[in-house]
Design an enzyme around this catalytic site. Structure first.
Site, short mmCIF file in Angstrom:
data_model
loop_
_atom_site.label_atom_id
_atom_site.label_comp_id
_atom_site.label_asym_id
_atom_site.label_seq_id
_atom_site.Cartn_x
_atom_site.Cartn_y
_atom_site.Cartn_z
N CYS A 197 0.49 -18.25 -43.31
CA CYS A 197 0.77 -17.98 -44.72
C CYS A 197 1.55 -19.20 -45.19
O CYS A 197 2.72 -19.36 -44.83
CB CYS A 197 1.60 -16.72 -44.92
SG CYS A 197 2.15 -16.56 -46.64
N CYS A 221 4.68 -18.05 -47.67
CA CYS A 221 5.86 -17.34 -47.17
C CYS A 221 5.59 -16.71 -45.80
O CYS A 221 5.62 -17.40 -44.79
CB CYS A 221 6.35 -16.31 -48.19
SG CYS A 221 5.05 -15.31 -48.94
N SER A 222 5.27 -15.41 -45.77
CA SER A 222 5.16 -14.77 -44.45
C SER A 222 4.15 -13.63 -44.45
O SER A 222 4.31 -12.68 -43.70
CB SER A 222 6.54 -14.25 -44.02
OG SER A 222 7.01 -13.34 -44.99
N CYS A 223 3.12 -13.71 -45.29
CA CYS A 223 2.14 -12.61 -45.37
C CYS A 223 1.47 -12.41 -44.01
O CYS A 223 1.02 -13.36 -43.38
CB CYS A 223 1.11 -12.92 -46.44
SG CYS A 223 1.85 -13.00 -48.07
#
Ligand code: FE
Length: 220
Positions: free
Chosen positions: A121, A124-126
């Site tokens: 991602c 961010c942090s999907c």
């Protein structure tokens, strides 16, 4: 709130309240106070009960890579299920695990001896938290997020995964609306293994695409 709704709200400079202590930033105390204050306010307004919050935390903590591993092991042993997983991973997850993956789209991508998928991602942090649990700290780090798309082979090499030059590397960028699950190659020498034994070979990293599934013991 779904398991995944937070992802695009939290960026790299922010501390992750779910990360192990060594990965927490200096703002951890601030986050904990904020979370406590928010919960207090929501309870005071009658919008949630402490029991609901506890149930949500328990649900989060029950989500681990073992769920994803069950999907992979079933796909390895059942070609019809594998086709369903690749066509509609959400439905396949609902069918086998009895849980809602909780994201708008969940896509399973098959790794073969010709094509290797790796998930990142970049924003961010999907991450498919509902079936893999909390993402590893490195997945949320700037180094992985920026380098995975620029030099994927180099990054994979650092994870110990050397791909043959003829293997096409496909990096997929996860978003709030689209999460990915890598279906790693079934290791050789596993023909006689049960689905449960196979699931034990499926690691979190192999479902992100930075590693292969584990080799069975005794096979070199
Ligand atoms: Fe994200």
């Amino acid at each position: 709130m779904s398991l995944d709704q937070d992802d695009h709200e939290r960026h790299d400079h922010e501390a992750d309240p779910h990360a192990p202590n060594e990965h927490r930033g200096p703002d951890t105390d601030v986050w904990e106070h904020r979370a406590a204050a928010l919960q207090e306010a929501l309870v005071a307004k009658g919008l949630v009960t402490p029991d609901q919050v506890r149930a949500m935390i328990e649900d989060w903590e029950s989500r681990t890579p073992a769920l994803g591993a069950r999907l992979i092991a079933r796909a390895w042993t059942d070609p019809v299920f594998k086709a369903r997983l690749l066509a509609d991973a959400k439905s396949a997850a609902r069918e086998l695990l009895g849980i809602d993956p909780g994201v708008p789209e969940l896509v399973a991508l098959e790794n073969t001896d010709r094509v290797h998928h790796v998930v990142v991602c970049t924003l961010c942090s999907c991450y498919p938290r509902a079936i893999l649990g909390v993402p590893p700290a490195w997945y949320k780090g700037l180094a992985y997020r920026s380098r995975a798309i620029v030099e994927p082979r180099g990054v994979l090499r650092e994870f110990g995964l050397e791909l043959a030059p003829w293997v096409e590397v496909r990096v997929v960028d996860s978003t709030a609306d689209m999460r990915y699950l890598v279906l790693p190659e079934r290791p050789a020498g596993t023909e006689r293994m049960s689905e449960q034994e196979l699931a034990a070979l499926v690691t979190r990293d192999s479902m992100i695409g930075v590693a292969r599934a584990k080799e069975p013991i005794g096979v070199t």
